[in-house]
Each structure stands twice: as structure tokens, then as C-alpha cells.
Design a protein around this motif. Structure first.
Motif, PDB file in Angstrom:
ATOM      1  N   SER A 134      -5.327   1.519  10.042  1.00 23.51           N
ATOM      2  CA  SER A 134      -6.742   1.343  10.386  1.00 23.51           C
ATOM      3  C   SER A 134      -7.587   1.766   9.186  1.00 23.51           C
ATOM      4  CB  SER A 134      -7.101   2.195  11.601  1.00 23.51           C
ATOM      5  OG  SER A 134      -7.062   3.577  11.259  1.00 23.51           O
ATOM      6  N   VAL A 135      -8.792   1.289   9.146  1.00 27.77           N
ATOM      7  CA  VAL A 135      -9.711   1.651   8.066  1.00 27.77           C
ATOM      8  C   VAL A 135      -9.941   3.161   8.074  1.00 27.77           C
ATOM      9  CG1 VAL A 135     -12.056   1.384   7.183  1.00 27.77           C
ATOM     10  CG2 VAL A 135     -10.808  -0.604   8.028  1.00 27.77           C
ATOM     11  N   LYS A 136     -10.061   3.734   9.243  1.00 24.85           N
ATOM     12  CA  LYS A 136     -10.291   5.177   9.376  1.00 24.85           C
ATOM     13  C   LYS A 136      -9.156   5.974   8.735  1.00 24.85           C
ATOM     14  CE  LYS A 136     -10.978   8.740  12.890  1.00 24.85           C
ATOM     15  NZ  LYS A 136     -11.078   9.002  14.332  1.00 24.85           N
ATOM     16  N   ARG A 137      -7.930   5.585   9.001  1.00 28.28           N
ATOM     17  CA  ARG A 137      -6.786   6.301   8.433  1.00 28.28           C
ATOM     18  C   ARG A 137      -6.666   6.053   6.933  1.00 28.28           C
ATOM     19  NH1 ARG A 137      -2.587   5.305  13.386  1.00 28.28           N
ATOM     20  NH2 ARG A 137      -3.399   6.991  14.677  1.00 28.28           N
ATOM     21  N   ALA A 138      -6.883   4.830   6.509  1.00 24.82           N
ATOM     22  CA  ALA A 138      -6.832   4.527   5.075  1.00 24.82           C
ATOM     23  C   ALA A 138      -7.903   5.315   4.339  1.00 24.82           C
ATOM     24  CB  ALA A 138      -7.008   3.028   4.846  1.00 24.82           C
ATOM     25  N   TYR A 139      -9.092   5.430   4.925  1.00 27.04           N
ATOM     26  CA  TYR A 139     -10.176   6.193   4.314  1.00 27.04           C
ATOM     27  C   TYR A 139      -9.809   7.673   4.204  1.00 27.04           C
ATOM     28  CZ  TYR A 139     -14.727   8.254   3.465  1.00 27.04           C
ATOM     29  OH  TYR A 139     -15.765   8.968   2.927  1.00 27.04           O
ATOM     30  N   ALA A 140      -9.191   8.219   5.246  1.00 20.21           N
ATOM     31  CA  ALA A 140      -8.788   9.632   5.222  1.00 20.21           C
ATOM     32  C   ALA A 140      -7.791   9.893   4.096  1.00 20.21           C
ATOM     33  CB  ALA A 140      -8.199  10.030   6.572  1.00 20.21           C
ATOM     34  N   VAL A 141      -6.822   9.002   3.936  1.00 22.98           N
ATOM     35  CA  VAL A 141      -5.817   9.145   2.881  1.00 22.98           C
ATOM     36  C   VAL A 141      -6.473   8.984   1.513  1.00 22.98           C
ATOM     37  CG1 VAL A 141      -3.773   8.055   1.862  1.00 22.98           C
ATOM     38  CG2 VAL A 141      -3.852   8.526   4.311  1.00 22.98           C
ATOM     39  N   ALA A 142      -7.316   7.985   1.371  1.00 27.07           N
ATOM     40  CA  ALA A 142      -7.997   7.756   0.093  1.00 27.07           C
ATOM     41  C   ALA A 142      -8.840   8.969  -0.297  1.00 27.07           C
ATOM     42  CB  ALA A 142      -8.870   6.504   0.180  1.00 27.07           C
ATOM     43  N   MET A 144       0.813  -1.185   0.000  1.00 26.05           N
ATOM     44  CA  MET A 144       0.000   0.000   0.000  1.00 26.05           C
ATOM     45  C   MET A 144       0.864   1.259   0.000  1.00 26.05           C
ATOM     46  SD  MET A 144      -2.764   1.524   2.710  1.00 26.05           S
ATOM     47  CE  MET A 144      -3.823   0.143   2.750  1.00 26.05           C
ATOM     48  N   PHE A 145       1.990   1.215   0.687  1.00 32.25           N
ATOM     49  CA  PHE A 145       2.871   2.380   0.764  1.00 32.25           C
ATOM     50  C   PHE A 145       3.311   2.827  -0.625  1.00 32.25           C
ATOM     51  CE2 PHE A 145       7.098   4.281   1.082  1.00 32.25           C
ATOM     52  CZ  PHE A 145       6.812   5.364   1.899  1.00 32.25           C
ATOM     53  N   GLU A 146       3.703   1.879  -1.465  1.00 37.96           N
ATOM     54  CA  GLU A 146       4.168   2.216  -2.814  1.00 37.96           C
ATOM     55  C   GLU A 146       3.037   2.830  -3.641  1.00 37.96           C
ATOM     56  OE1 GLU A 146       4.757  -0.770  -1.367  1.00 37.96           O
ATOM     57  OE2 GLU A 146       6.879  -0.457  -0.941  1.00 37.96           O
ATOM     58  N   LYS A 147       1.829   2.332  -3.458  1.00 34.57           N
ATOM     59  CA  LYS A 147       0.668   2.867  -4.165  1.00 34.57           C
ATOM     60  C   LYS A 147       0.430   4.314  -3.747  1.00 34.57           C
ATOM     61  CE  LYS A 147      -3.183   2.620  -6.565  1.00 34.57           C
ATOM     62  NZ  LYS A 147      -4.051   1.516  -6.841  1.00 34.57           N
ATOM     63  N   ILE A 148       0.534   4.588  -2.468  1.00 28.95           N
ATOM     64  CA  ILE A 148       0.347   5.951  -1.969  1.00 28.95           C
ATOM     65  C   ILE A 148       1.413   6.873  -2.546  1.00 28.95           C
ATOM     66  CG2 ILE A 148       0.401   7.413   0.089  1.00 28.95           C
ATOM     67  CD1 ILE A 148      -0.889   4.994   1.589  1.00 28.95           C
ATOM     68  N   LEU A 149       2.652   6.409  -2.573  1.00 29.12           N
ATOM     69  CA  LEU A 149       3.721   7.220  -3.167  1.00 29.12           C
ATOM     70  C   LEU A 149       3.418   7.555  -4.621  1.00 29.12           C
ATOM     71  CD1 LEU A 149       7.078   5.669  -1.882  1.00 29.12           C
ATOM     72  CD2 LEU A 149       6.101   7.886  -1.307  1.00 29.12           C
ATOM     73  N   ALA A 150       2.973   6.561  -5.375  1.00 32.02           N
ATOM     74  CA  ALA A 150       2.659   6.774  -6.790  1.00 32.02           C
ATOM     75  C   ALA A 150       1.507   7.764  -6.953  1.00 32.02           C
ATOM     76  CB  ALA A 150       2.322   5.442  -7.451  1.00 32.02           C
ATOM     77  N   LEU A 151       0.492   7.643  -6.120  1.00 32.64           N
ATOM     78  CA  LEU A 151      -0.645   8.555  -6.200  1.00 32.64           C
ATOM     79  C   LEU A 151      -0.241   9.975  -5.798  1.00 32.64           C
ATOM     80  CD1 LEU A 151      -3.419   6.228  -4.770  1.00 32.64           C
ATOM     81  CD2 LEU A 151      -3.299   7.121  -7.100  1.00 32.64           C
ATOM     82  N   VAL A 175      -9.452   8.750  -4.305  1.00 32.77           N
ATOM     83  CA  VAL A 175      -9.656   7.358  -4.705  1.00 32.77           C
ATOM     84  C   VAL A 175     -10.452   6.646  -3.616  1.00 32.77           C
ATOM     85  CG1 VAL A 175      -7.519   7.255  -6.058  1.00 32.77           C
ATOM     86  CG2 VAL A 175      -7.478   6.549  -3.670  1.00 32.77           C
ATOM     87  N   THR A 176     -10.901   5.434  -3.906  1.00 31.48           N
ATOM     88  CA  THR A 176     -11.572   4.630  -2.889  1.00 31.48           C
ATOM     89  C   THR A 176     -10.523   3.861  -2.084  1.00 31.48           C
ATOM     90  OG1 THR A 176     -11.791   2.682  -4.286  1.00 31.48           O
ATOM     91  CG2 THR A 176     -13.577   4.323  -4.400  1.00 31.48           C
ATOM     92  N   VAL A 177     -10.928   3.353  -0.958  1.00 26.23           N
ATOM     93  CA  VAL A 177     -10.027   2.520  -0.157  1.00 26.23           C
ATOM     94  C   VAL A 177      -9.620   1.287  -0.964  1.00 26.23           C
ATOM     95  CG1 VAL A 177      -9.803   1.142   1.946  1.00 26.23           C
ATOM     96  CG2 VAL A 177     -10.920   3.367   2.039  1.00 26.23           C
ATOM     97  N   GLU A 178     -10.569   0.746  -1.723  1.00 28.01           N
ATOM     98  CA  GLU A 178     -10.269  -0.432  -2.555  1.00 28.01           C
ATOM     99  C   GLU A 178      -9.178  -0.109  -3.574  1.00 28.01           C
ATOM    100  OE1 GLU A 178     -13.405   0.724  -2.023  1.00 28.01           O
ATOM    101  OE2 GLU A 178     -14.148  -0.843  -0.704  1.00 28.01           O
ATOM    102  N   GLU A 179      -9.288   1.056  -4.216  1.00 21.48           N
ATOM    103  CA  GLU A 179      -8.258   1.468  -5.174  1.00 21.48           C
ATOM    104  C   GLU A 179      -6.918   1.669  -4.478  1.00 21.48           C
ATOM    105  OE1 GLU A 179     -10.436   4.017  -8.612  1.00 21.48           O
ATOM    106  OE2 GLU A 179     -10.610   4.817  -6.570  1.00 21.48           O
ATOM    107  N   LEU A 180      -6.961   2.235  -3.295  1.00 22.14           N
ATOM    108  CA  LEU A 180      -5.740   2.482  -2.533  1.00 22.14           C
ATOM    109  C   LEU A 180      -5.041   1.161  -2.211  1.00 22.14           C
ATOM    110  CD1 LEU A 180      -4.213   4.866  -1.200  1.00 22.14           C
ATOM    111  CD2 LEU A 180      -5.471   4.344   0.878  1.00 22.14           C
ATOM    112  N   MET A 181      -5.811   0.119  -1.949  1.00 16.63           N
ATOM    113  CA  MET A 181      -5.239  -1.154  -1.546  1.00 16.63           C
ATOM    114  C   MET A 181      -4.901  -2.049  -2.735  1.00 16.63           C
ATOM    115  SD  MET A 181      -7.432  -1.892   1.838  1.00 16.63           S
ATOM    116  CE  MET A 181      -6.177  -2.525   2.933  1.00 16.63           C
ATOM    117  N   SER A 182      -5.358  -1.681  -3.939  1.00 15.09           N
ATOM    118  CA  SER A 182      -5.051  -2.502  -5.104  1.00 15.09           C
ATOM    119  C   SER A 182      -3.599  -2.332  -5.502  1.00 15.09           C
ATOM    120  CB  SER A 182      -5.961  -2.130  -6.275  1.00 15.09           C
ATOM    121  OG  SER A 182      -5.556  -0.902  -6.833  1.00 15.09           O
TER     122      SER A 182
END
Length: 64
Positions: free
Chosen positions: A39-47, A1-8, A52-59
Motif C-alpha cells: 500500500s502507499v501508506k506502507r511504502a511511505y513508512a519504509v521510504a 521494489m524488494f531488491e531496492k529496499i534490500l540495497a538501501l 528516500v521518497t516513494v518515487e526513489e524507492l520504486m525506481s
């Protein structure tokens, strides 16, 4: 997930520090996600900030 966040962040032209600020996270929180699942809460805030959606963030694929 970290690499995906960096790319986004690169696509959105914002730094991780700015992303954390906009998502109301403590500094360097996202760096911890290299080894810890957020946590889902933090992932949602970043997404939400990244537009993007949380699902996209985790793909594994990075959309363009």
C-alpha cells in the motif's frame, strides 16, 4: 521494489527486521513485497525510515 529496499538497507546498515520495526510494520511484511505491491501508506513508512521518497524507492536505480 524488494531488491531496492534490500540495497538501501545495506547502505544504511540496518536489517529488514529493524526497518520493519522502525516503520511500524508486522514482521516479514517486506518479504511479501517480492510478489505483492505494498500500500502507499506502507511504502511511505519504509521510504521515510530509509530517507528516500516513494518515487526513489520504486525506481530501479540504487543511489549511492
Amino acid at each position: 521494489m524488494f531488491e531496492k529496499i534490500l540495497a538501501l538497507c545495506e547502505q544504511k546498515q540496518i536489517s529488514l527486521a529493524e526497518l520493519e520495526r522502525q516503520a511500524n510494520l508486522e514482521p516479514r511484511t517486506i518479504y511479501k513485497w517480492k510478489t505483492v505491491v505494498p500500500s502507499v501508506k506502507r511504502a511511505y513508512a519504509v521510504a521515510t525510515v530509509l530517507g528516500v521518497t516513494v518515487e526513489e524507492l520504486m525506481s530501479k536505480e540504487v543511489s549511492k
